[in-house]
Design a protein around this motif. Structure first.
Motif, PDB file in Angstrom:
ATOM      1  N   GLU A 107       0.828  -1.205   0.000  1.00  0.00           N
ATOM      2  CA  GLU A 107       0.000   0.000   0.000  1.00  0.00           C
ATOM      3  C   GLU A 107       0.862   1.255   0.000  1.00  0.00           C
ATOM      4  OE1 GLU A 107      -3.042  -0.245   3.004  1.00  0.00           O
ATOM      5  OE2 GLU A 107      -4.134  -1.792   1.894  1.00  0.00           O
ATOM      6  N   ASN A 108       1.723   1.340  -1.007  1.00  0.00           N
ATOM      7  CA  ASN A 108       2.701   2.417  -1.088  1.00  0.00           C
ATOM      8  C   ASN A 108       2.792   2.871  -2.538  1.00  0.00           C
ATOM      9  OD1 ASN A 108       4.880   4.143  -0.945  1.00  0.00           O
ATOM     10  ND2 ASN A 108       6.383   2.531  -0.557  1.00  0.00           N
ATOM     11  N   ASP A 109       1.910   3.781  -2.937  1.00  0.00           N
ATOM     12  CA  ASP A 109       1.922   4.279  -4.310  1.00  0.00           C
ATOM     13  C   ASP A 109       2.004   5.796  -4.297  1.00  0.00           C
ATOM     14  OD1 ASP A 109      -0.991   5.551  -4.941  1.00  0.00           O
ATOM     15  OD2 ASP A 109      -1.165   3.910  -3.506  1.00  0.00           O
ATOM     16  N   VAL A 110       2.533   6.351  -5.380  1.00  0.00           N
ATOM     17  CA  VAL A 110       2.491   7.805  -5.543  1.00  0.00           C
ATOM     18  C   VAL A 110       1.429   8.226  -6.544  1.00  0.00           C
ATOM     19  CG1 VAL A 110       4.823   8.421  -4.840  1.00  0.00           C
ATOM     20  CG2 VAL A 110       4.415   7.652  -7.180  1.00  0.00           C
ATOM     21  N   THR A 111       0.884   7.283  -7.282  1.00  0.00           N
ATOM     22  CA  THR A 111      -0.097   7.635  -8.306  1.00  0.00           C
ATOM     23  C   THR A 111      -1.382   8.177  -7.713  1.00  0.00           C
ATOM     24  OG1 THR A 111      -0.771   5.319  -8.301  1.00  0.00           O
ATOM     25  CG2 THR A 111       0.767   6.008 -10.028  1.00  0.00           C
ATOM     26  N   HIS A 112      -1.685   7.800  -6.464  1.00  0.00           N
ATOM     27  CA  HIS A 112      -2.929   8.275  -5.855  1.00  0.00           C
ATOM     28  C   HIS A 112      -2.758   8.681  -4.389  1.00  0.00           C
ATOM     29  CE1 HIS A 112      -7.304   8.732  -5.665  1.00  0.00           C
ATOM     30  NE2 HIS A 112      -7.231   8.207  -4.450  1.00  0.00           N
ATOM     31  N   HIS A 113      -2.081   7.865  -3.578  1.00  0.00           N
ATOM     32  CA  HIS A 113      -2.104   8.075  -2.138  1.00  0.00           C
ATOM     33  C   HIS A 113      -0.989   8.955  -1.583  1.00  0.00           C
ATOM     34  CE1 HIS A 113      -4.779   4.509  -2.385  1.00  0.00           C
ATOM     35  NE2 HIS A 113      -5.359   5.093  -1.363  1.00  0.00           N
ATOM     36  N   PHE A 114       0.223   8.821  -2.082  1.00  0.00           N
ATOM     37  CA  PHE A 114       1.338   9.493  -1.419  1.00  0.00           C
ATOM     38  C   PHE A 114       2.055  10.529  -2.290  1.00  0.00           C
ATOM     39  CE2 PHE A 114       0.882   5.422   0.847  1.00  0.00           C
ATOM     40  CZ  PHE A 114       0.659   5.913   2.125  1.00  0.00           C
ATOM     41  N   GLY A 115       1.570  10.752  -3.496  1.00  0.00           N
ATOM     42  CA  GLY A 115       2.185  11.772  -4.338  1.00  0.00           C
ATOM     43  C   GLY A 115       2.086  13.161  -3.746  1.00  0.00           C
ATOM     44  N   HIS A 116       1.064  13.407  -2.938  1.00  0.00           N
ATOM     45  CA  HIS A 116       0.870  14.736  -2.356  1.00  0.00           C
ATOM     46  C   HIS A 116       1.937  15.090  -1.332  1.00  0.00           C
ATOM     47  CE1 HIS A 116      -0.709  12.173   0.817  1.00  0.00           C
ATOM     48  NE2 HIS A 116      -0.585  13.194   1.637  1.00  0.00           N
ATOM     49  N   MET A 117       2.660  14.108  -0.818  1.00  0.00           N
ATOM     50  CA  MET A 117       3.616  14.363   0.263  1.00  0.00           C
ATOM     51  C   MET A 117       4.782  15.230  -0.183  1.00  0.00           C
ATOM     52  SD  MET A 117       3.636  10.626   2.094  1.00  0.00           S
ATOM     53  CE  MET A 117       4.746  11.134   3.399  1.00  0.00           C
ATOM     54  N   MET A 118       5.006  15.311  -1.473  1.00  0.00           N
ATOM     55  CA  MET A 118       6.114  16.123  -1.970  1.00  0.00           C
ATOM     56  C   MET A 118       5.658  17.478  -2.495  1.00  0.00           C
ATOM     57  SD  MET A 118       7.147  12.832  -1.904  1.00  0.00           S
ATOM     58  CE  MET A 118       6.726  11.975  -3.397  1.00  0.00           C
ATOM     59  N   LEU A 119       4.423  17.852  -2.202  1.00  0.00           N
ATOM     60  CA  LEU A 119       3.946  19.163  -2.614  1.00  0.00           C
ATOM     61  C   LEU A 119       4.522  20.251  -1.694  1.00  0.00           C
ATOM     62  CD1 LEU A 119       0.210  18.352  -3.410  1.00  0.00           C
ATOM     63  CD2 LEU A 119       2.091  18.667  -5.028  1.00  0.00           C
ATOM     64  N   PRO A 120       4.662  21.471  -2.197  1.00  0.00           N
ATOM     65  CA  PRO A 120       5.311  22.528  -1.411  1.00  0.00           C
ATOM     66  C   PRO A 120       4.659  22.797  -0.056  1.00  0.00           C
ATOM     67  CG  PRO A 120       5.103  23.191  -3.706  1.00  0.00           C
ATOM     68  CD  PRO A 120       4.339  21.918  -3.559  1.00  0.00           C
ATOM     69  N   ASP A 121       3.338  22.607   0.061  1.00  0.00           N
ATOM     70  CA  ASP A 121       2.664  22.954   1.314  1.00  0.00           C
ATOM     71  C   ASP A 121       2.701  21.839   2.361  1.00  0.00           C
ATOM     72  OD1 ASP A 121       1.001  21.215  -0.050  1.00  0.00           O
ATOM     73  OD2 ASP A 121      -0.856  22.239   0.512  1.00  0.00           O
ATOM     74  N   LYS A 122       3.421  20.754   2.079  1.00  0.00           N
ATOM     75  CA  LYS A 122       3.453  19.638   3.016  1.00  0.00           C
ATOM     76  C   LYS A 122       4.684  19.664   3.924  1.00  0.00           C
ATOM     77  CE  LYS A 122      -0.431  17.879   1.735  1.00  0.00           C
ATOM     78  NZ  LYS A 122      -0.867  18.957   0.858  1.00  0.00           N
ATOM     79  N   ASN A 123       5.473  20.703   3.866  1.00  0.00           N
ATOM     80  CA  ASN A 123       6.618  20.896   4.754  1.00  0.00           C
ATOM     81  C   ASN A 123       7.615  19.743   4.681  1.00  0.00           C
ATOM     82  OD1 ASN A 123       8.182  22.274   6.665  1.00  0.00           O
ATOM     83  ND2 ASN A 123       7.181  21.219   8.387  1.00  0.00           N
ATOM     84  N   ASN A 124       7.870  19.276   3.478  1.00  0.00           N
ATOM     85  CA  ASN A 124       8.906  18.265   3.239  1.00  0.00           C
ATOM     86  C   ASN A 124       9.851  18.793   2.162  1.00  0.00           C
ATOM     87  OD1 ASN A 124       7.843  16.237   5.041  1.00  0.00           O
ATOM     88  ND2 ASN A 124       6.247  15.833   3.525  1.00  0.00           N
ATOM     89  N   PRO A 125      10.618  19.856   2.477  1.00  0.00           N
ATOM     90  CA  PRO A 125      11.374  20.550   1.422  1.00  0.00           C
ATOM     91  C   PRO A 125      12.412  19.690   0.723  1.00  0.00           C
ATOM     92  CG  PRO A 125      12.028  21.319   3.615  1.00  0.00           C
ATOM     93  CD  PRO A 125      10.790  20.506   3.801  1.00  0.00           C
ATOM     94  N   HIS A 126      13.073  18.775   1.447  1.00  0.00           N
ATOM     95  CA  HIS A 126      14.086  17.938   0.806  1.00  0.00           C
ATOM     96  C   HIS A 126      13.460  17.079  -0.285  1.00  0.00           C
ATOM     97  CE1 HIS A 126      17.740  15.510   0.411  1.00  0.00           C
ATOM     98  NE2 HIS A 126      16.927  14.458   0.358  1.00  0.00           N
ATOM     99  N   HIS A 127      12.387  16.394   0.051  1.00  0.00           N
ATOM    100  CA  HIS A 127      11.743  15.512  -0.914  1.00  0.00           C
ATOM    101  C   HIS A 127      10.966  16.299  -1.961  1.00  0.00           C
ATOM    102  CE1 HIS A 127      12.626  12.716   2.412  1.00  0.00           C
ATOM    103  NE2 HIS A 127      12.810  11.856   1.431  1.00  0.00           N
ATOM    104  N   ALA A 128      10.449  17.464  -1.584  1.00  0.00           N
ATOM    105  CA  ALA A 128       9.752  18.304  -2.559  1.00  0.00           C
ATOM    106  C   ALA A 128      10.704  18.751  -3.661  1.00  0.00           C
ATOM    107  CB  ALA A 128       9.132  19.512  -1.870  1.00  0.00           C
ATOM    108  N   LYS A 129      11.949  19.058  -3.281  1.00  0.00           N
ATOM    109  CA  LYS A 129      12.945  19.479  -4.262  1.00  0.00           C
ATOM    110  C   LYS A 129      13.271  18.331  -5.229  1.00  0.00           C
ATOM    111  CE  LYS A 129      17.622  21.464  -4.555  1.00  0.00           C
ATOM    112  NZ  LYS A 129      18.295  20.362  -5.258  1.00  0.00           N
ATOM    113  N   LEU A 130      13.472  17.131  -4.684  1.00  0.00           N
ATOM    114  CA  LEU A 130      13.768  15.977  -5.530  1.00  0.00           C
ATOM    115  C   LEU A 130      12.598  15.684  -6.468  1.00  0.00           C
ATOM    116  CD1 LEU A 130      15.331  13.605  -2.833  1.00  0.00           C
ATOM    117  CD2 LEU A 130      16.556  14.869  -4.604  1.00  0.00           C
ATOM    118  N   PHE A 131      11.397  15.796  -5.940  1.00  0.00           N
ATOM    119  CA  PHE A 131      10.201  15.535  -6.737  1.00  0.00           C
ATOM    120  C   PHE A 131      10.077  16.556  -7.870  1.00  0.00           C
ATOM    121  CE2 PHE A 131       5.681  16.382  -7.555  1.00  0.00           C
ATOM    122  CZ  PHE A 131       5.237  15.119  -7.885  1.00  0.00           C
TER     123      PHE A 131
END
Length: 860
Positions: free
Chosen positions: A425-449
């Motif tokens: 249960e680990n996909d980015v196509t629907h469930h976890f792609g949002h985690m790398m958006l700018p407003d999710k406070n994950n700047p390291h992974h947001a930059k890579l994304f």
């Protein structure tokens, strides 16, 4: 006891009332639910559903206890309580025309201050297929008195409260939930009246409440502990005799769209999950548990939550260290013992590699602080963080390369390993792609994304802004599939580099995923799906709404085997006993592979003191129906569909809209009729997508909303003629040469199959005749008789009390004399009763004094 004519007439009147209600002129209806709430339906599909919810201080959730009594004098009594807040209420539902009103008095035993409060939360199916798509927004009424909603022009649903509510608001996005708080943040001791009124369009009718349809709950005739936790009423271990130990005839392979053994023989698996605490039981418990698993008809168990470090102790990973890279000796030993014990019983294993591993400081993960805020888990992040990917691959190599000291074989070479899941249960196509958006406070992974997204946009010519809008259909979903597929191919290739040829799933189609999640899953050699159902699935009209089987069908990509590592209609769903046979029958029809219930156990195997939602091994309702379903599926008592269809999607259909089973009538109306698979488009921006060329004997369907049942139909019939589901009555009939069964709302009617007739008094039940010697029922010398109804645990405490199924079954047989032997939950055989045949038929009477749900019908 013999059937009571008065009881039969009562059940028949309730059944006919329900059917008449479903067939009345207005498409609108309403009903009172067992939890004291109410539901509005359109064309039999729930459109407005309600549930009680209360919170103490600081949003601390508190339990709500509710109940509904049988109707009398035109009213349905209801009561409720919130013990933690010293609240209680009692009143009754009453109808007048298209209006359903609940009047009650709520009593506060003390002054309440500083709480959040509570009341009813309404869920509105705004995108229901019954309305043909999205509907207008609901509106809150003035004066905090409720809300109105007009899903169709000129047709309004209104919910009104008197006196006004303490608070009312829309919860979440989309205005699909309305929270109506009749208890506010401060509440004075004493009693207050309250009226709640549901008004539907003119002509709406009241369906019989489920409390009325099911009848009274447990009484002295109900069985106690009918299924013991440490034995089994049926011994189906003979199903594994030709493959004991598991892997005896070689490992499992993928060949086209099916699973086979090394010699090319089709492989069929009926499975479950062993999860979390059930894995790490004392070593002495494991062999006996494995034997019981085989007795109940299983030949596959998934090893799950082996690494869920946040809540399971021990795990296969050493939790005492400052990294997560070393095995826990004792934890791994338990898995090894399970594999050995199951293998000896002819039961294969499915190994998950990654489920809930927690990454730590000395794992040296860049951006670890962001991972730690996500409970230390890598879900979503691993698709852009190369260090996480390498750590996951390192563990995968080590886990699958580990040599089991009890079998002397590494898992990568173990023929009893049936399949592998890379990450659960680990996909980015629907469930976890949002985690790398700018407003999710994950700047390291947001930059890579963002870097990966911009590079993809440059390469493909897609919009730079579009590929990062992960919450919308369109270019972002194409990019997310590319991102997920890169990771999946890397991990699947690592499995193959170990020399493993078993089925491999990258992750799962699960939850509320849109179907645009499917392309990335084709990086695995199988597609895996998770699906969870609700009560009354047999009553769902597929023209207007999906049930849990449609979620499975939506994942069946053309040319790929489909595995089901998780399915359930979980406790306390009142009719969960109907699910095993329903799923098994459709799995046979569709050619689905390896259904695995979630879970066989998650808590261990001692005498349980409570009913557990995720442990079924002692539930007489769910587990009690599994043996009959296991034989039907494993011995393929039902033919595969005669006709095959492929729902061929184009790019706009797949990526340009939130495509789900709810918006795909073609899928829903084909699923129980003929085989249906999903054809994926070849998208220019992706170099690896699409499906094999469709075979000549497969009919291509391009419409999403085609009705394959017919506007006036009240049932869907398989093209084999062996299966039909009457969704108006809410029942399924299975009619094959080796299994004949009735399932669902079957009480009060005489239902005939090819060789049998069923006259069941109990309103809702699963009653089955299952050949155990592979002979047609009319010539079989050994038949399993299953009769399962409700099973309840008072206040969730065991023992389970289970409803005896009453009625009679008549079977046409060549034998002049047969014996009916009760099969007890302890594994013992009860006193047999001789049945004399008359005119080539024997009749067995189901009665409470027989003391069990299972019988062996044996030729003399």
């Amino acid at each position: 006891m013999p059937m009571s004519p008065s009881r039969f007439a009562f059940v028949q009147s309730i059944v006919l009332a329900g059917v008449a209600c479903a067939q009345q002129a207005s498409p609108w209806s309403m009903r009172v639910e067992r939890n004291g709430s109410f539901t509005a339906c359109y064309r039999g599909t729930p459109i407005v559903e309600s549930n009680y919810c209360f919170w103490g201080p600081k949003w601390g959730w508190v339990e709500v206890q509710t109940s509904v009594a049988a109707s009398a004098d035109g009213q349905t009594p209801a009561q409720g309580a919130v013990p933690a807040l010293d609240l209680a209420w009692a009143g009754a539902f009453k109808t007048q025309g298209s209006r359903l009103q609940l009047r009650f008095e709520i009593d506060a035993g003390r002054d309440l201050r500083g709480i959040i409060g509570g009341g009813l939360e309404f869920s509105l199916r705004r995108d229901s297929a019954a309305f043909g798509g999205a509907t207008p927004e609901p509106e809150l009424s003035s004066g905090q008195r409720g809300f109105t909603w007009s899903p169709r022009s000129g047709e309004t649903v209104q919910v009104a409260f008197d006196p006004p509510l303490a608070e009312i608001y829309f919860e979440g996005e989309g205005k699909a939930r309305v929270r109506c708080m009749f208890v506010g943040k401060a509440w004075r001791k004493g009693k207050r009246p309250l009226s709640i009124t549901l008004t539907l369009p003119a002509g709406a009718s009241l369906e019989p409440s489920l409390a009325d349809r099911y009848g009274p709950g447990p009484d002295k005739t109900w069985f106690t502990d009918a299924m013991t936790h440490d034995s089994a009423p049926v011994d189906l271990s003979f199903l594994n005799k030709d493959d004991r130990p598991a892997g005896k005839h070689g490992g499992v392979r993928v060949e086209g769209d099916r699973l086979v053994y090394e010699d090319g023989t089709p492989a069929r698996f009926w499975g479950g999950n062993l999860a979390a605490y059930a894995l790490f039981v004392p070593p002495g418990d494991i062999p006996a548990a494995a034997k019981r698993i085989a007795r109940l008809g299983y030949n596959l168990m998934r090893i799950h939550h082996h690494d869920s470090m946040n809540w399971v102790d021990p795990t296969v990973i050493d939790k005492s260290r400052s990294d997560s890279r070393k095995f826990d000796k004792d934890g791994l030993d338990r898995v090894d013992r399970w594999v050995k014990a199951l293998k000896d019983e002819g039961v294969y294993v499915w190994l998950d590699v990654h489920v809930g591993r927690v990454f730590k400081r000395d794992d040296e993960v860049p951006g670890l602080a962001e991972v730690e805020r996500a409970n230390g888990e890598s879900k979503g992040f691993c698709y852009v963080n190369d260090r996480l990917r390498e750590l996951m691959a390192e563990f995968q190599d080590a886990y699958l390369g580990h040599v089991n000291p009890y079998t002397k074989v590494a898992y990568k070479a173990e023929p009893a390993v049936m399949g592998v899941l890379v990450t659960n249960e680990n996909d980015v196509t629907h469930h976890f792609g949002h985690m790398m958006l700018p407003d999710k406070n994950n700047p390291h992974h947001a930059k890579l994304f963002r870097e990966a997204a911009i590079d993809f946009a440059k390469t493909t010519g897609l919009s730079r802004d579009g590929v990062t809008r992960t919450w919308e259909p369109g270019p972002a979903k194409i990019f997310l599939n590319e991102l997920e597929a890169r990771f999946a191919r890397f991990m699947v290739d690592r499995v193959h580099a170990l020399g493993m040829r078993v089925p491999v799933a990258s992750t799962n189609y699960w939850g509320d995923s849109w179907m645009c999640a499917l392309p990335a899953l084709t990086a695995g050699t199988v597609i895996d799906v998770h699906s969870y159902g609700e009560a009354e699935a047999l009553s769902v009209d597929p023209r207007y709404a999906p049930n849990f089987l449609d979620q499975i069908g939506a994942a069946h990509v053309y040319g790929k085997p489909l595995t089901i590592t998780e399915w359930n209609v979980a406790y306390p769903a009142i009719d969960r006993f109907t699910a095993p046979a329903y799923l098994a029958a459709i799995a046979c029809l569709q050619g689905w592979d390896a259904p695995m219930i979630y879970n066989y156990s998650q808590i261990g195997f001692g005498h349980p003191d409570h009913a557990d939602t995720w442990s079924t091994f002692y539930d007489p309702a769910l587990q009690g129906a599994m043996p009959a379903a296991a034989v039907m599926y494993r011995r393929q008592h039902m033919q595969p569909a005669k006709k095959r269809y492929c729902l061929q999607l184009d790019e706009e259909q797949l990526y340009g809209r939130p495509l789900t089973p709810a918006s795909t009538a073609s899928l829903r109306t084909l699923l129980e009729r003929s085989q249906v698979t999903i054809g994926l488009p070849d998208v220019k921006a992706l170099a690896w997508d699409g499906v094999p060329e469709v075979a000549d004997d497969v009919e291509i369907v391009r419409q999403l909303d085609k009705d394959f049942i017919g506007a006036d139909a009240t049932e869907v019939v398989a093209d084999t003629g062996e299966l039909r589901r009457d969704f108006r009555r809410g029942r399924q009939v299975i009619d094959t040469t080796r299994t004949q069964a009735v399932n669902g709302w079957v009480g009060g009617d005489t239902i005939a199959t090819a060789d049998a007739s069923f006259e069941i008094v109990t309103p809702k039940a699963f009653v089955a005749l299952t050949s155990l010697d592979d002979q047609p029922l009319s010539t079989s010398k050994r038949i399993l008789v299953t009769a399962i109804g409700r099973a309840e645990a008072a206040e969730n405490r065991t023992p389970f009390r289970s409803e005896p199924v009453l009625g009679k079954v008549t079977l046409a047989t060549k034998y002049s004399s047969m014996a009916l032997v009760p099969l007890l939950g302890t594994g013992a055989r009860g006193r047999s009763k001789s049945l004399s045949g008359r005119q080539g038929k024997v009749t067995l009477t189901l009665a409470a004094n027989l003391g069990t749900h299972w019988f062996s019908l044996e030729a003399r």
